[in-house]
Write a protein that holds these residues in place. Structure first.
Motif, PDB file in Angstrom:
ATOM      1  N   GLU A  16      12.215 -37.292 -66.981  1.00 19.29           N
ATOM      2  CA  GLU A  16      13.466 -37.652 -67.652  1.00 19.29           C
ATOM      3  C   GLU A  16      13.527 -39.157 -67.907  1.00 19.29           C
ATOM      4  O   GLU A  16      14.096 -39.600 -68.900  1.00 19.29           O
ATOM      5  N   SER A  17      12.926 -39.954 -67.030  1.00 14.02           N
ATOM      6  CA  SER A  17      12.954 -41.412 -67.175  1.00 14.02           C
ATOM      7  C   SER A  17      12.116 -41.898 -68.354  1.00 14.02           C
ATOM      8  O   SER A  17      12.220 -43.060 -68.748  1.00 14.02           O
ATOM      9  N   LEU A  18      11.323 -41.027 -68.933  1.00  9.41           N
ATOM     10  CA  LEU A  18      10.480 -41.448 -70.056  1.00  9.41           C
ATOM     11  C   LEU A  18      11.304 -41.867 -71.267  1.00  9.41           C
ATOM     12  O   LEU A  18      10.814 -42.575 -72.138  1.00  9.41           O
TER      13      LEU A  18
ATOM     14  N   TRP B 106      11.205 -45.400 -70.664  1.00 13.66           N
ATOM     15  CA  TRP B 106       9.856 -45.948 -70.740  1.00 13.66           C
ATOM     16  C   TRP B 106       9.350 -46.007 -72.178  1.00 13.66           C
ATOM     17  O   TRP B 106       8.794 -47.014 -72.608  1.00 13.66           O
ATOM     18  N   MET B 107       9.545 -44.930 -72.918  1.00 17.27           N
ATOM     19  CA  MET B 107       8.953 -44.814 -74.252  1.00 17.27           C
ATOM     20  C   MET B 107       9.338 -45.968 -75.185  1.00 17.27           C
ATOM     21  O   MET B 107       8.462 -46.544 -75.828  1.00 17.27           O
ATOM     22  N   PRO B 108      10.605 -46.352 -75.284  1.00 15.90           N
ATOM     23  CA  PRO B 108      10.936 -47.476 -76.175  1.00 15.90           C
ATOM     24  C   PRO B 108      10.629 -48.849 -75.579  1.00 15.90           C
ATOM     25  O   PRO B 108      10.901 -49.869 -76.194  1.00 15.90           O
ATOM     26  N   GLY B 109      10.057 -48.888 -74.378  1.00 20.63           N
ATOM     27  CA  GLY B 109       9.651 -50.161 -73.786  1.00 20.63           C
ATOM     28  C   GLY B 109      10.747 -50.872 -73.019  1.00 20.63           C
ATOM     29  O   GLY B 109      10.624 -52.057 -72.737  1.00 20.63           O
TER      30      GLY B 109
ATOM     31  N   ASP C 202       8.674 -50.593 -67.689  1.00 16.88           N
ATOM     32  CA  ASP C 202       7.314 -50.106 -67.428  1.00 16.88           C
ATOM     33  C   ASP C 202       7.272 -49.352 -66.116  1.00 16.88           C
ATOM     34  O   ASP C 202       6.292 -48.694 -65.804  1.00 16.88           O
ATOM     35  N   ASN C 203       8.335 -49.481 -65.332  1.00 16.54           N
ATOM     36  CA  ASN C 203       8.357 -48.956 -63.980  1.00 16.54           C
ATOM     37  C   ASN C 203       9.248 -47.741 -63.846  1.00 16.54           C
ATOM     38  O   ASN C 203      10.073 -47.447 -64.707  1.00 16.54           O
ATOM     39  N   PHE C 204       9.079 -47.082 -62.707  1.00 17.07           N
ATOM     40  CA  PHE C 204       9.917 -45.957 -62.321  1.00 17.07           C
ATOM     41  C   PHE C 204      10.243 -46.156 -60.852  1.00 17.07           C
ATOM     42  O   PHE C 204       9.419 -46.652 -60.082  1.00 17.07           O
ATOM     43  N   THR C 205      11.453 -45.780 -60.459  1.00 18.05           N
ATOM     44  CA  THR C 205      11.871 -45.863 -59.067  1.00 18.05           C
ATOM     45  C   THR C 205      12.052 -44.450 -58.529  1.00 18.05           C
ATOM     46  O   THR C 205      12.768 -43.640 -59.118  1.00 18.05           O
ATOM     47  N   CYS C 206      11.410 -44.173 -57.400  1.00 23.31           N
ATOM     48  CA  CYS C 206      11.506 -42.854 -56.775  1.00 23.31           C
ATOM     49  C   CYS C 206      12.951 -42.595 -56.349  1.00 23.31           C
ATOM     50  O   CYS C 206      13.524 -43.414 -55.609  1.00 23.31           O
TER      51      CYS C 206
ATOM     52  N   CYS D 241      -2.439 -37.372 -66.534  1.00 16.93           N
ATOM     53  CA  CYS D 241      -1.466 -37.850 -67.511  1.00 16.93           C
ATOM     54  C   CYS D 241      -1.761 -39.321 -67.758  1.00 16.93           C
ATOM     55  O   CYS D 241      -2.369 -39.980 -66.926  1.00 16.93           O
ATOM     56  N   GLY D 242      -1.299 -39.822 -68.861  1.00 15.65           N
ATOM     57  CA  GLY D 242      -1.447 -41.234 -69.143  1.00 15.65           C
ATOM     58  C   GLY D 242      -0.235 -41.752 -69.888  1.00 15.65           C
ATOM     59  O   GLY D 242       0.329 -41.060 -70.737  1.00 15.65           O
ATOM     60  N   PHE D 243       0.158 -42.954 -69.558  1.00 15.81           N
ATOM     61  CA  PHE D 243       1.287 -43.612 -70.194  1.00 15.81           C
ATOM     62  C   PHE D 243       0.782 -45.003 -70.546  1.00 15.81           C
ATOM     63  O   PHE D 243       0.522 -45.806 -69.660  1.00 15.81           O
TER      64      PHE D 243
END
Length: 135
Positions: free
Chosen positions: A62-64, A67-70, A73-77, A95-97
């Motif tokens: 869901e956090s993508l 991420w996608m629009p920049g 770059d990070n995600f928090t658990c 997977c790759g981002f």
């Protein structure tokens, strides 16, 4: 549009006979924009935190949208608060981002030699994920 397959491709794959020579779609595309690379068929959408080892796939995917629009770059658990680059989390499937991607059209059956992937990662000075996509 991509770069056409050439004879040198035989040196970097496990099964050269499976390379798509003569097929209408067979080349290399280089992607230079932020993209998400996941398997197209059978993708489980599961991910885990490298710190607490808990399943956090739903929240991560869901956090993508951020991420996608920049915007990040990070995600928090959501379980333990561990923050890292999105590629630092654990995925059950490759997977790759990234802002850089290489799509080898119809090469999946040929498979890549691990030495090629390792040398490519060394040349890029970045980790490389081989995401197998069947359309």
């Amino acid at each position: 549009m991509g770069h056409a397959i050439a004879d040198g491709a035989r040196a970097v794959v496990l099964h050269p006979q499976a390379l798509p020579f003569g097929e209408p779609i067979n080349g290399l595309e280089i992607i230079t924009k932020r993209c998400i690379y996941t398997p197209a068929k059978g993708f489980l959408g599961e991910a885990g935190c490298a710190e607490c080892r808990k399943e956090i796939g739903e929240a991560l995917f869901e956090s993508l949208e951020e991420w996608m629009p920049g915007r990040t770059d990070n995600f928090t658990c959501p379980e333990c608060g561990h923050e890292d680059d999105i590629n630092g989390f654990l995925f059950l499937q490759e997977c790759g981002f990234s802002n850089l991607g290489f799509i080898f059209n119809n090469w999946a059956e040929a498979g890549f030699k691990q030495s090629f992937i390792d040398e490519f990662a060394d040349w890029l000075d970045q980790p490389v994920s081989w995401v197998k996509v069947e359309l």
